[in-house]
Write a protein that holds these residues in place. Sequence first.
Motif, PDB file in Angstrom:
ATOM      1  N   PRO A  68       0.778  -1.111   0.010  1.00  0.00           N
ATOM      2  CA  PRO A  68       0.158  -0.154  -0.138  1.00  0.00           C
ATOM      3  C   PRO A  68       0.965   1.182  -0.008  1.00  0.00           C
ATOM      4  CG  PRO A  68      -0.701  -1.528   1.817  1.00  0.00           C
ATOM      5  CD  PRO A  68       0.399  -2.174   1.134  1.00  0.00           C
ATOM      6  N   ALA A  69       2.019   1.318   0.763  1.00  0.00           N
ATOM      7  CA  ALA A  69       2.870   2.503   0.760  1.00  0.00           C
ATOM      8  C   ALA A  69       3.310   2.733  -0.506  1.00  0.00           C
ATOM      9  CB  ALA A  69       3.952   2.268   1.727  1.00  0.00           C
ATOM     10  N   ILE A  70       4.001   1.741  -1.412  1.00  0.00           N
ATOM     11  CA  ILE A  70       4.370   2.029  -2.632  1.00  0.00           C
ATOM     12  C   ILE A  70       3.439   2.651  -3.511  1.00  0.00           C
ATOM     13  CG2 ILE A  70       4.920   0.727  -4.700  1.00  0.00           C
ATOM     14  CD1 ILE A  70       7.447   1.215  -3.141  1.00  0.00           C
ATOM     15  N   ARG A  71       1.977   2.137  -3.467  1.00  0.00           N
ATOM     16  CA  ARG A  71       1.055   2.574  -4.427  1.00  0.00           C
ATOM     17  C   ARG A  71       0.511   3.986  -3.983  1.00  0.00           C
ATOM     18  NH1 ARG A  71      -1.480  -0.789  -7.967  1.00  0.00           N
ATOM     19  NH2 ARG A  71      -0.631  -2.903  -7.967  1.00  0.00           N
ATOM     20  N   GLU A  72       1.135   4.440  -2.859  1.00  0.00           N
ATOM     21  CA  GLU A  72       0.502   5.821  -2.696  1.00  0.00           C
ATOM     22  C   GLU A  72       1.449   6.874  -3.225  1.00  0.00           C
ATOM     23  OE1 GLU A  72       1.091   7.363   1.432  1.00  0.00           O
ATOM     24  OE2 GLU A  72       0.439   5.347   2.352  1.00  0.00           O
ATOM     25  N   HIS A  73       2.591   6.623  -3.572  1.00  0.00           N
ATOM     26  CA  HIS A  73       3.528   7.284  -4.463  1.00  0.00           C
ATOM     27  C   HIS A  73       3.953   7.084  -6.015  1.00  0.00           C
ATOM     28  CE1 HIS A  73       4.245   9.714  -0.590  1.00  0.00           C
ATOM     29  NE2 HIS A  73       4.312   8.545  -0.111  1.00  0.00           N
ATOM     30  N   PHE A  74       3.671   5.685  -6.214  1.00  0.00           N
ATOM     31  CA  PHE A  74       4.082   5.236  -7.525  1.00  0.00           C
ATOM     32  C   PHE A  74       3.122   4.383  -8.217  1.00  0.00           C
ATOM     33  CE2 PHE A  74       7.873   5.625  -4.883  1.00  0.00           C
ATOM     34  CZ  PHE A  74       8.725   6.465  -5.408  1.00  0.00           C
ATOM     35  N   GLU A  75       3.307   4.362  -9.526  1.00  0.00           N
ATOM     36  CA  GLU A  75       2.386   3.390 -10.167  1.00  0.00           C
ATOM     37  C   GLU A  75       3.219   2.307 -10.637  1.00  0.00           C
ATOM     38  OE1 GLU A  75      -0.197   3.390 -14.346  1.00  0.00           O
ATOM     39  OE2 GLU A  75       0.287   5.446 -13.293  1.00  0.00           O
ATOM     40  N   PRO A  76       2.895   0.944 -10.067  1.00  0.00           N
ATOM     41  CA  PRO A  76       3.657   0.031 -10.499  1.00  0.00           C
ATOM     42  C   PRO A  76       3.512  -0.472 -12.061  1.00  0.00           C
ATOM     43  CG  PRO A  76       2.354  -0.624  -8.625  1.00  0.00           C
ATOM     44  CD  PRO A  76       2.109   0.750  -9.034  1.00  0.00           C
ATOM     45  N   GLY A  77       4.482  -0.630 -12.866  1.00  0.00           N
ATOM     46  CA  GLY A  77       4.510  -0.843 -14.265  1.00  0.00           C
ATOM     47  C   GLY A  77       4.884   0.445 -15.275  1.00  0.00           C
ATOM     48  N   GLN A  78       4.690   1.619 -14.284  1.00  0.00           N
ATOM     49  CA  GLN A  78       4.963   2.844 -14.820  1.00  0.00           C
ATOM     50  C   GLN A  78       6.217   3.263 -14.410  1.00  0.00           C
ATOM     51  OE1 GLN A  78       3.582   4.699 -17.417  1.00  0.00           O
ATOM     52  NE2 GLN A  78       4.894   6.168 -17.128  1.00  0.00           N
ATOM     53  N   HIS A  79       6.492   3.539 -13.089  1.00  0.00           N
ATOM     54  CA  HIS A  79       7.497   4.066 -12.366  1.00  0.00           C
ATOM     55  C   HIS A  79       8.526   3.230 -12.015  1.00  0.00           C
ATOM     56  CE1 HIS A  79       4.274   7.049 -11.261  1.00  0.00           C
ATOM     57  NE2 HIS A  79       5.155   7.774 -12.318  1.00  0.00           N
ATOM     58  N   LEU A  80       7.823   1.836 -11.883  1.00  0.00           N
ATOM     59  CA  LEU A  80       8.838   0.661 -11.272  1.00  0.00           C
ATOM     60  C   LEU A  80       8.134  -0.504 -11.277  1.00  0.00           C
ATOM     61  CD1 LEU A  80       7.029   0.640  -8.483  1.00  0.00           C
ATOM     62  CD2 LEU A  80       8.918   1.857  -7.433  1.00  0.00           C
ATOM     63  N   LEU A  81       8.726  -1.644 -11.137  1.00  0.00           N
ATOM     64  CA  LEU A  81       8.044  -2.966 -11.134  1.00  0.00           C
ATOM     65  C   LEU A  81       7.889  -3.402  -9.492  1.00  0.00           C
ATOM     66  CD1 LEU A  81       9.700  -5.175 -14.067  1.00  0.00           C
ATOM     67  CD2 LEU A  81       7.607  -3.851 -14.168  1.00  0.00           C
TER      68      LEU A  81
END
Length: 205
Positions: free
Chosen positions: A169-182
Amino acid sequence: MHALAPRAVLRFADLLLCDTLGHARYFQRHYRTPKERCAVVPVGFDDTLFFPSPEPEDSRFCVAFYGSYLPLHGIETIVGAAWRLQAENVRVLLVGSGQTFGVVRVALARGLALEVVPRLDPASLVQRLREAHVLLGIFGTTEKAARVVPNKVYQGLALGRALVTADTPAIREHFEPGQHLLTVPSGAPAALAAALLELRADPVL
């Protein structure tokens, strides 16, 4: 310091800086810190050290992790992925030491090919990280791992490298998986190994 002191500080501070909403909610729930006194400020990075650099000249695919080996880092997941990549000619660079470093010692004793470097000063660390094609975040399954975005995520992206970390959940607060990182599931070495091979096969990604 009295055991109640940290609790009082967290509850009655005029302003409590939290790196994620998840951490803010944790303090509100466990320390009764009023919501209006919590502010979310991402960890960030030192841009005098961490800035984009060219891909490494060494053609051998290199994956790097650095840290203090806290349980939330999930080093057992990284080592598990390294075992699965043994036949793939992947160089795995590990920098640092700490609480769960015994996992690395055991793997080395069993013959796993890892390049292990002790803790480095910031400038030397950046030089070593520039050798990597992909940098790793955290993969632990602890509650804390789910509510933090560690500095290594911001720093790795600032270096202009692909980055893989646990889907939290924390990663998805700030980043979009597949766009910014995997992202991969927490504690999933097979998924991490597959993501690294996917990145090696797709330079654009």
